[in-house]
Design an enzyme around this catalytic site. Sequence first.
Site, PDB file in Angstrom:
ATOM      1  N   ARG A 170      -5.123 -13.079   0.417  1.00  0.00           N
ATOM      2  CA  ARG A 170      -5.821 -11.863  -0.391  1.00  0.00           C
ATOM      3  C   ARG A 170      -6.953 -12.289  -0.774  1.00  0.00           C
ATOM      4  O   ARG A 170      -7.586 -13.323  -0.783  1.00  0.00           O
ATOM      5  CB  ARG A 170      -4.774 -11.323  -1.327  1.00  0.00           C
ATOM      6  N   GLU A 222       0.142  -7.451   8.885  1.00  0.00           N
ATOM      7  CA  GLU A 222      -1.056  -6.705   8.757  1.00  0.00           C
ATOM      8  C   GLU A 222      -2.074  -7.476   9.646  1.00  0.00           C
ATOM      9  O   GLU A 222      -3.112  -6.924  10.089  1.00  0.00           O
ATOM     10  CB  GLU A 222      -1.548  -6.783   7.192  1.00  0.00           C
ATOM     11  N   TRP A 243      -8.501   5.887   6.861  1.00  0.00           N
ATOM     12  CA  TRP A 243      -8.542   5.119   8.168  1.00  0.00           C
ATOM     13  C   TRP A 243      -7.091   4.790   8.580  1.00  0.00           C
ATOM     14  O   TRP A 243      -6.922   4.686   9.649  1.00  0.00           O
ATOM     15  CB  TRP A 243      -9.616   4.488   8.526  1.00  0.00           C
ATOM     16  N   ASP A 244      -6.297   4.355   7.904  1.00  0.00           N
ATOM     17  CA  ASP A 244      -4.805   4.054   8.184  1.00  0.00           C
ATOM     18  C   ASP A 244      -4.129   5.218   8.885  1.00  0.00           C
ATOM     19  O   ASP A 244      -3.784   5.120   9.993  1.00  0.00           O
ATOM     20  CB  ASP A 244      -4.159   3.362   7.022  1.00  0.00           C
ATOM     21  N   ASP A 262     -12.458  -4.893   3.473  1.00  0.00           N
ATOM     22  CA  ASP A 262     -12.624  -5.279   2.159  1.00  0.00           C
ATOM     23  C   ASP A 262     -13.332  -6.630   1.664  1.00  0.00           C
ATOM     24  O   ASP A 262     -14.373  -6.568   1.005  1.00  0.00           O
ATOM     25  CB  ASP A 262     -11.162  -5.635   1.655  1.00  0.00           C
ATOM     26  N   TRP A 293      -9.994 -10.202   5.785  1.00  0.00           N
ATOM     27  CA  TRP A 293     -11.023 -10.172   6.706  1.00  0.00           C
ATOM     28  C   TRP A 293     -11.806 -11.345   6.858  1.00  0.00           C
ATOM     29  O   TRP A 293     -13.130 -11.244   7.481  1.00  0.00           O
ATOM     30  CB  TRP A 293     -11.905  -8.886   6.426  1.00  0.00           C
ATOM     31  N   GLN A 344     -13.631   6.018   3.450  1.00  0.00           N
ATOM     32  CA  GLN A 344     -13.461   4.969   4.789  1.00  0.00           C
ATOM     33  C   GLN A 344     -13.833   5.821   6.291  1.00  0.00           C
ATOM     34  O   GLN A 344     -14.339   6.586   6.352  1.00  0.00           O
ATOM     35  CB  GLN A 344     -11.945   4.682   4.911  1.00  0.00           C
ATOM     36  N   TYR A 391       0.822  -1.078   0.030  1.00  0.00           N
ATOM     37  CA  TYR A 391      -0.061   0.059   0.213  1.00  0.00           C
ATOM     38  C   TYR A 391       0.794   1.155   0.003  1.00  0.00           C
ATOM     39  O   TYR A 391       0.797   1.978   0.934  1.00  0.00           O
ATOM     40  CB  TYR A 391      -0.957   0.075   1.131  1.00  0.00           C
ATOM     41  N   TRP A 439      -3.582   6.116   2.946  1.00  0.00           N
ATOM     42  CA  TRP A 439      -4.844   5.701   2.995  1.00  0.00           C
ATOM     43  C   TRP A 439      -5.593   6.296   4.151  1.00  0.00           C
ATOM     44  O   TRP A 439      -4.828   6.788   5.279  1.00  0.00           O
ATOM     45  CB  TRP A 439      -4.689   4.283   3.465  1.00  0.00           C
ATOM     46  N   TYR A 485       0.629   0.099  -7.794  1.00  0.00           N
ATOM     47  CA  TYR A 485      -0.504  -0.050  -7.103  1.00  0.00           C
ATOM     48  C   TYR A 485      -1.542  -0.089  -7.811  1.00  0.00           C
ATOM     49  O   TYR A 485      -1.652   0.656  -9.080  1.00  0.00           O
ATOM     50  CB  TYR A 485      -0.700   0.800  -6.137  1.00  0.00           C
TER      51      TYR A 485
END
Length: 430
Positions: free
Chosen positions: A199, A396, A35-36, A165, A353, A108, A29, A33, A83
């Site tokens: 992923r 992560e 909310w990161d 995601d 997730w 986000q 990434y 980003w 990316y």
Amino acid sequence: MQNRLRAEAAAVLADNWLGASTVPSRRLYPHQWNWDSALIAFGLRHVDVGRARQEISTLLAAQWANGMVPHIIFDAATAHGDYHPNAGFWNSRGAPGAPAAETSGITQPPVAAPAALAVHRHTADLDWLREIYPKLVAYQRFLTEHRNVGGHGLVSIVHPWESLDNSPAWDAALAAVTVPADLEGYTRHDLKHAPAADRPTADEYDRYVHLVALRRAAGYGGDGLAEHPFLVEDPLTNAITVWAAQSLAEIATLLDEDPAPHRATAARVREAMLAHMWDPAANLFRARDARTATPVAADTVAGFMPLLDPELPDDIVDGLVQSLCHKRFWPSDGFPIASQAMDSPGFDASRYWRGPAWVNTNWLIWTGLRAHGRHALAAELAAATLDMVRRGGWREHFSPLTGEGHGATNFSWTAALTIDLLDGLDGLDG
Ligand code: DGY
């Protein structure tokens, strides 16, 4: 031992600093980003409050005219080929109301307001707060008005990338999205930097790209949003919207502005969540498909996020705590909190997730437990999270079965929130 962990975490954040913001991870990434950055600011404030403030200011500088704060702000110095979907694919400059920086066209969860308040507590810099307050208010209004697509006060997400995601909570809504046979071609750069097993799948990715193309064709605006094929009311986004409203009320008070509209927003979204998302049989909040007005069956970590609301009724808090402590989310010989209940048919311990434990969701739950005075459980969760990071590294996400790290390496919010957890253990935070 803790000092070493803190120093290593600060080194990850230093490595990932771009000069005005922090990348989540250099390879997977390589841009900013939304909310990161806000979550990173919670940790950075203990290391370098100037950088924490800049993180939030840079994010808000990319706000769109309609108030949207985009989910990605592209770093002009990073190659387009690093990316995908890249800035050219999103083509924000071709859309009305876009900022000068190239960005994505979706948003986000609004962690920025709580982060700004937390950073302010370390600086007492009211001028900075005064400068960013109108932007935070416009962001909030974008969510509560423009994204109230269902019309009963809940924020809808328009893309899985706006929340967790590849959460199973989106499966049914995504399955109903028809991907055209002539979907424009793309290369998945993420698979160069993380194993495919960690992923989203190829089928999910096609749907993600198609949904971006649809929003791009609509100029990322509100016209026709009700016809968009993916509209989901997500408990995580809505709980963070309530948290942001409460933070904005506090910021307003500090600035001698009126906190009442923010308190009213918090109450309205809370009531809508209790009416439409709370499942008393499961003791969990559920996502809701705004297109079909049906609750989503998946039991996911997003369902705990309303704990962030100090005004959540006690019986609901009790129910959530009961679910949280169950082995389907918090295995007795593993690591908390599984992103999908471990007895779900699609549970996958390594895939993003769909099962892994994450430091950000653990940290959000820890924050919520403390807001309700559940300090012993919060301390247990913090200790287990730190153990997981010691075992799995600055990754992560983590297998809730073994603590093994997955996904990106040198991951910024894992580092930043570890610093905040350590600070909380020391009782130094405010
Ligand atoms: C990704 O590229 O997987 C991101 O989560 C999209 O925001």
